[in-house]
Each structure stands twice: as C-alpha cells, then as structure tokens.
Design a protein around this motif. Sequence first.
Motif, PDB file in Angstrom:
ATOM      1  N   ILE A  81       0.855  -1.187   0.000  1.00 25.57           N
ATOM      2  CA  ILE A  81       0.000   0.000   0.000  1.00 25.57           C
ATOM      3  C   ILE A  81       0.893   1.241   0.000  1.00 25.57           C
ATOM      4  N   GLN A  84       2.591   3.882   3.002  1.00 25.82           N
ATOM      5  CA  GLN A  84       2.251   3.391   4.338  1.00 25.82           C
ATOM      6  C   GLN A  84       3.405   2.550   4.905  1.00 25.82           C
ATOM      7  N   GLU A  85       3.855   2.939   6.078  1.00 30.11           N
ATOM      8  CA  GLU A  85       4.850   2.142   6.786  1.00 30.11           C
ATOM      9  C   GLU A  85       4.806   2.497   8.271  1.00 30.11           C
ATOM     10  N   PRO A 109       2.164  -2.625   5.050  1.00 30.51           N
ATOM     11  CA  PRO A 109       1.031  -3.499   4.737  1.00 30.51           C
ATOM     12  C   PRO A 109       1.082  -3.926   3.273  1.00 30.51           C
ATOM     13  N   ARG A 111      -1.015  -6.008   0.300  1.00 27.35           N
ATOM     14  CA  ARG A 111      -2.324  -6.544  -0.080  1.00 27.35           C
ATOM     15  C   ARG A 111      -2.112  -7.734  -1.010  1.00 27.35           C
ATOM     16  N   ILE A 117      -4.628  -8.787   4.009  1.00 26.17           N
ATOM     17  CA  ILE A 117      -3.448  -7.935   4.177  1.00 26.17           C
ATOM     18  C   ILE A 117      -2.519  -8.585   5.182  1.00 26.17           C
ATOM     19  N   LEU A 119       1.272  -7.897   7.155  1.00 22.57           N
ATOM     20  CA  LEU A 119       2.337  -6.935   7.405  1.00 22.57           C
ATOM     21  C   LEU A 119       3.679  -7.585   7.097  1.00 22.57           C
ATOM     22  N   ALA A 179      -1.524  -2.235  12.975  1.00 19.96           N
ATOM     23  CA  ALA A 179      -2.586  -2.043  11.991  1.00 19.96           C
ATOM     24  C   ALA A 179      -3.760  -1.280  12.576  1.00 19.96           C
ATOM     25  N   LYS A 182      -2.821   2.391  12.833  1.00 21.39           N
ATOM     26  CA  LYS A 182      -2.628   3.025  11.526  1.00 21.39           C
ATOM     27  C   LYS A 182      -3.886   2.995  10.667  1.00 21.39           C
ATOM     28  N   TRP A 184      -5.238   0.296   9.189  1.00 20.84           N
ATOM     29  CA  TRP A 184      -5.050  -0.584   8.030  1.00 20.84           C
ATOM     30  C   TRP A 184      -6.075  -1.711   7.978  1.00 20.84           C
ATOM     31  N   VAL A 187      -5.613  -7.604   9.681  1.00 19.18           N
ATOM     32  CA  VAL A 187      -4.396  -8.117   9.059  1.00 19.18           C
ATOM     33  C   VAL A 187      -4.147  -9.541   9.541  1.00 19.18           C
TER      34      VAL A 187
END
Length: 248
Positions: A81, A84-85, A109, A111, A117, A119, A179, A182, A184, A187
């Motif tokens: 993604i 994003q980190e 993350p 996908r 998802i 990590l 996640a 953030k 996300w 996950v």
Amino acid sequence: MTDDTTRSLAFPTLFALCGVAVLIGLGVWQLERLRWKEGLIATLDARLAASPVALPPPPRWPALAQANDEFRRVNFSADFIAGQEALVYATGSALRSDVKGLGYWVFAPARLAGGGIVLVNRGFVPADRKAPDSRPQSAVDGVVDVTGLMRWPERRGLFTPDDDARGNVWYARDPAAIAAAKGWGAVAPFYIDMEAPQLAGGLPRVAPIRTIRLTNNHLQYALTWFALAAGLAAVYLVWLFGRRRKSP
C-alpha cells in the motif's frame, strides 16, 4: 542409639532427603528441557533450510500456530500500500549479524492478490535514515514477489515502552496493534520477515536468516543440580557419621 538421638536425627534426615529429591527433580527437569530444546533447534534448522512454500490463504490463517509455523519460509505476490509504513525500534538483532546499532524495522502493509493484508517487515534502516524522504528509493510500486519467514507477534515485556503512534514508532513487533493504530484494517495474525527481494537503494536492508542460535545450557544446568544433590547427600552423611561417633 537412644530415642532422644533418633528424634534429634529425624528433622535433619527429612530435610536432607527432601533437599536431595528436589535437586534431583530439577536435574531431571533440565534434561527434559534439553531434549525439548534440541528438538526445537532441529525443527527450526529444517524450516530455515527448506525451500519456500506458498503463503497459506486468509481462510487458513486462524488454524496456523506459532509452534507449528514460525520461521517457515513462504513466498507470495503482494501489492504494498503506497506511502504506508510503521517503524519498530531496534537495537540490533539476535538473528542477523549485519544489523548493529540503533535503527528501525520498516513494517509495511501488503495486499495479497487473493484478498487479505499481511504486514511485511521489509528490513532494517539505521536511525539516521528513519524519515522516508531520506530514502526515497525505498518506495515500492506495483506487485512484488516476496520471499520471507513467517513470524508471530513479539511479546511485550514489563519494561517495554508505550508505542508512539503519533511519531510512527512502535516498540514491539505486533502486527495487530500497528494495523489498528494506523487504520489498516484486519491483518494476518503473523507478519513476514522479508528476505527477498532486496529492492532498489539498499534500504530497508533485507537479509536471509539461515541459522537461529538458541541458548542451550540445559545439560550444564542439569549437571549442576545433580552435583548439588550429591553434595548435599555427602554433607549429610559426614554429619551423620560424626553424630554417631559422638553418641554413647
């Protein structure tokens, strides 16, 4: 030997017998731990030496277990993604000799093509390359074929600092917590330590892990407990012999 003498020996004898039994029990327990540790080392070595297999699909994730699947090598295709980190504070690594000094693990993350998802720990960056704009080559576009190790969340210790979500710094490798903070979404219950490919720019720095050095001092501990048991028995026998010599 008089009744009084017999009674005076009862407590020291009971104490010595219980002490020897406990010490021998601890020695036997350490031998059992030795067998367990040797089996664990053999299992982990086999997993690290094995060729990577396909990452299990999301429907199978709830059935995965740390004891059965940690350090299993997997491969999969995923789309990171963009932008994003999360940074996980690191002071070196017990598994990688190339990671020294202060820095961060870069978690991102990814996908999966079939949904879900996961990590991915993309690797290590030194403390002075914390900011993404200091390593623009680390940005990833498009689908990447990833090879890595399945890892389970890191347990937080009593002295683990609180995460700094606003500063984008975490102090435990915990994919669910990262996640959630953030945004996300859901996950995988594990994360992936990426070992390939090494993307452009050299940062984050990935590296294959081929050996896990687990401390295995259980035989030494067992011998120590057995020696203490023998020592206690010897002290008791010397004491008992001396008492009997003094007895009328």
